[in-house]
Design a protein around this motif. Sequence first.
Motif, mmCIF file in Angstrom:
data_model
loop_
_atom_site.group_PDB
_atom_site.id
_atom_site.type_symbol
_atom_site.label_atom_id
_atom_site.label_comp_id
_atom_site.label_asym_id
_atom_site.label_seq_id
_atom_site.Cartn_x
_atom_site.Cartn_y
_atom_site.Cartn_z
ATOM 1 N N VAL A 7 17.630 -46.592 45.494
ATOM 2 C CA VAL A 7 16.994 -45.829 46.566
ATOM 3 C C VAL A 7 17.002 -46.610 47.884
ATOM 4 O O VAL A 7 17.051 -46.016 48.965
ATOM 5 C CB VAL A 7 15.559 -45.401 46.170
ATOM 6 N N VAL A 8 16.987 -47.925 47.803
ATOM 7 C CA VAL A 8 17.041 -48.751 49.007
ATOM 8 C C VAL A 8 18.373 -48.540 49.722
ATOM 9 O O VAL A 8 18.422 -48.341 50.938
ATOM 10 C CB VAL A 8 16.824 -50.247 48.663
ATOM 11 N N ASP A 9 19.476 -48.545 48.965
ATOM 12 C CA ASP A 9 20.793 -48.356 49.571
ATOM 13 C C ASP A 9 20.989 -46.941 50.120
ATOM 14 O O ASP A 9 21.730 -46.753 51.079
ATOM 15 C CB ASP A 9 21.904 -48.677 48.574
ATOM 16 N N ARG A 10 20.353 -45.959 49.504
ATOM 17 C CA ARG A 10 20.497 -44.584 50.009
ATOM 18 C C ARG A 10 19.899 -44.423 51.400
ATOM 19 O O ARG A 10 20.256 -43.500 52.111
ATOM 20 C CB ARG A 10 19.826 -43.603 49.049
ATOM 21 N N HIS A 11 18.994 -45.306 51.778
ATOM 22 C CA HIS A 11 18.310 -45.162 53.063
ATOM 23 C C HIS A 11 18.628 -46.299 54.026
ATOM 24 O O HIS A 11 17.871 -46.544 54.967
ATOM 25 C CB HIS A 11 16.806 -45.040 52.828
ATOM 26 N N LYS A 12 19.754 -46.982 53.796
ATOM 27 C CA LYS A 12 20.140 -48.062 54.703
ATOM 28 C C LYS A 12 20.400 -47.506 56.095
ATOM 29 O O LYS A 12 20.896 -46.398 56.260
ATOM 30 C CB LYS A 12 21.411 -48.764 54.211
ATOM 31 N N ALA A 13 20.075 -48.321 57.088
ATOM 32 C CA ALA A 13 20.341 -47.952 58.477
ATOM 33 C C ALA A 13 21.839 -47.964 58.734
ATOM 34 O O ALA A 13 22.576 -48.753 58.132
ATOM 35 C CB ALA A 13 19.635 -48.920 59.415
ATOM 36 N N THR A 14 22.296 -47.114 59.627
ATOM 37 C CA THR A 14 23.724 -47.040 59.950
ATOM 38 C C THR A 14 24.136 -48.247 60.787
ATOM 39 O O THR A 14 23.291 -48.936 61.369
ATOM 40 C CB THR A 14 24.034 -45.760 60.737
ATOM 41 N N SER A 15 25.432 -48.460 60.884
ATOM 42 C CA SER A 15 25.954 -49.562 61.699
ATOM 43 C C SER A 15 25.578 -49.374 63.168
ATOM 44 O O SER A 15 25.296 -50.353 63.865
ATOM 45 C CB SER A 15 27.473 -49.662 61.561
ATOM 46 N N GLY A 16 25.585 -48.141 63.624
ATOM 47 C CA GLY A 16 25.204 -47.870 65.014
ATOM 48 C C GLY A 16 23.755 -48.236 65.287
ATOM 49 O O GLY A 16 23.441 -48.850 66.319
ATOM 50 N N THR A 17 22.883 -47.897 64.362
ATOM 51 C CA THR A 17 21.466 -48.250 64.501
ATOM 52 C C THR A 17 21.300 -49.763 64.449
ATOM 53 O O THR A 17 20.519 -50.335 65.213
ATOM 54 C CB THR A 17 20.627 -47.587 63.389
ATOM 55 N N ARG A 18 22.042 -50.409 63.565
ATOM 56 C CA ARG A 18 21.963 -51.865 63.469
ATOM 57 C C ARG A 18 22.430 -52.521 64.766
ATOM 58 O O ARG A 18 21.878 -53.515 65.207
ATOM 59 C CB ARG A 18 22.826 -52.390 62.299
ATOM 60 N N PHE A 19 23.472 -51.956 65.395
ATOM 61 C CA PHE A 19 23.957 -52.492 66.667
ATOM 62 C C PHE A 19 22.892 -52.331 67.752
ATOM 63 O O PHE A 19 22.659 -53.254 68.535
ATOM 64 C CB PHE A 19 25.260 -51.811 67.097
ATOM 65 N N ILE A 20 22.240 -51.183 67.781
ATOM 66 C CA ILE A 20 21.161 -50.963 68.756
ATOM 67 C C ILE A 20 20.038 -51.967 68.516
ATOM 68 O O ILE A 20 19.492 -52.547 69.466
ATOM 69 C CB ILE A 20 20.651 -49.509 68.686
ATOM 70 N N ASN A 21 19.680 -52.197 67.246
ATOM 71 C CA ASN A 21 18.652 -53.199 66.919
ATOM 72 C C ASN A 21 19.064 -54.577 67.427
ATOM 73 O O ASN A 21 18.260 -55.295 68.028
ATOM 74 C CB ASN A 21 18.419 -53.272 65.415
ATOM 75 N N PHE A 22 20.317 -54.956 67.174
ATOM 76 C CA PHE A 22 20.824 -56.252 67.622
ATOM 77 C C PHE A 22 20.716 -56.376 69.140
ATOM 78 O O PHE A 22 20.201 -57.370 69.656
ATOM 79 C CB PHE A 22 22.283 -56.424 67.168
ATOM 80 N N PHE A 23 21.205 -55.372 69.841
ATOM 81 C CA PHE A 23 21.207 -55.405 71.305
ATOM 82 C C PHE A 23 19.784 -55.473 71.869
ATOM 83 O O PHE A 23 19.478 -56.313 72.724
ATOM 84 C CB PHE A 23 21.938 -54.165 71.850
ATOM 85 N N LEU A 24 18.904 -54.616 71.369
ATOM 86 C CA LEU A 24 17.522 -54.596 71.870
ATOM 87 C C LEU A 24 16.768 -55.882 71.526
ATOM 88 O O LEU A 24 16.028 -56.410 72.369
ATOM 89 C CB LEU A 24 16.777 -53.374 71.329
ATOM 90 N N ASP A 25 16.959 -56.388 70.314
ATOM 91 C CA ASP A 25 16.278 -57.641 69.949
ATOM 92 C C ASP A 25 16.730 -58.788 70.842
ATOM 93 O O ASP A 25 15.917 -59.597 71.283
ATOM 94 C CB ASP A 25 16.525 -57.996 68.481
ATOM 95 N N ARG A 26 18.019 -58.874 71.113
ATOM 96 C CA ARG A 26 18.513 -59.924 72.024
ATOM 97 C C ARG A 26 17.931 -59.740 73.423
ATOM 98 O O ARG A 26 17.593 -60.720 74.086
ATOM 99 C CB ARG A 26 20.042 -59.929 72.086
ATOM 100 N N LEU A 27 17.797 -58.510 73.853
ATOM 101 C CA LEU A 27 17.196 -58.232 75.163
ATOM 102 C C LEU A 27 15.739 -58.697 75.193
ATOM 103 O O LEU A 27 15.307 -59.368 76.139
ATOM 104 C CB LEU A 27 17.291 -56.736 75.475
ATOM 105 N N PHE A 28 14.983 -58.390 74.149
ATOM 106 C CA PHE A 28 13.576 -58.802 74.091
ATOM 107 C C PHE A 28 13.434 -60.322 74.000
ATOM 108 O O PHE A 28 12.524 -60.898 74.599
ATOM 109 C CB PHE A 28 12.853 -58.120 72.932
ATOM 110 N N ILE A 29 14.336 -60.970 73.269
ATOM 111 C CA ILE A 29 14.297 -62.435 73.193
ATOM 112 C C ILE A 29 14.572 -63.034 74.567
ATOM 113 O O ILE A 29 13.928 -64.008 74.968
ATOM 114 C CB ILE A 29 15.289 -62.954 72.130
ATOM 115 N N GLN A 30 15.516 -62.466 75.305
ATOM 116 C CA GLN A 30 15.803 -62.959 76.660
ATOM 117 C C GLN A 30 14.592 -62.797 77.570
ATOM 118 O O GLN A 30 14.272 -63.697 78.361
ATOM 119 C CB GLN A 30 17.016 -62.224 77.262
ATOM 120 N N VAL A 31 13.906 -61.666 77.469
ATOM 121 C CA VAL A 31 12.700 -61.443 78.281
ATOM 122 C C VAL A 31 11.645 -62.492 77.939
ATOM 123 O O VAL A 31 11.013 -63.078 78.832
ATOM 124 C CB VAL A 31 12.163 -60.010 78.071
ATOM 125 N N ILE A 32 11.455 -62.756 76.653
ATOM 126 C CA ILE A 32 10.481 -63.769 76.229
ATOM 127 C C ILE A 32 10.898 -65.150 76.733
ATOM 128 O O ILE A 32 10.070 -65.916 77.240
ATOM 129 C CB ILE A 32 10.335 -63.763 74.685
#
Length: 168
Positions: A7-32
């Motif tokens: 059931v965990v694999d059935r609900h994995k986030a897509t690659s596009g969502t993961r890319f958005i997470n990566f980009f936004l997290d890096r942005l927030f780290i830069q702000v910090i």
Amino acid sequence: MRKYLVVVDRHKATSGTRFINFFLDRLFIQVIYYSFFFVFGVGYAVVYGEGFDTESANQSVMFKLITLLIYLILSFSYFFCMEFYLGKTIAKYITGTEVISIDGNKPTAGQIIARTFSRAVPFDSLSFLGNNGWHDSWSDTRVIKGKNYVAERQLKEEINSIGAKEIR
């Protein structure tokens, strides 16, 4: 060895969502990171009565190493604290995803530490374009779409409770 839930694999986030997470997290780290140095600069100016000489500091190898170390500490702290205590980073809040263990439970501190240190491996940020990111595979964790996963788990629990004797 952890029990692996399908059931965990059935609900994995897509690659596009993961890319958005990566980009936004890096942005927030830069702000910090830049906020940290802004506060440091203001504090330095208040204590010493003059501005910090960034031109000569930027040429110093020691200054570069210290700023790199500060960046790494802030980055590690961001990922560890957010994912261990909340199960998600700021970007994952925005995209509606979260980190869980492959057995469906909250990840342990060891899993989050392994996940966070794995991000330091070169090209790890591109590994999520495959089946799982390296920091997911090496730490036995997954990034899932939270609402869908919770709904399916609740439905399974309700189905399993049918016919169970209720005690009042």
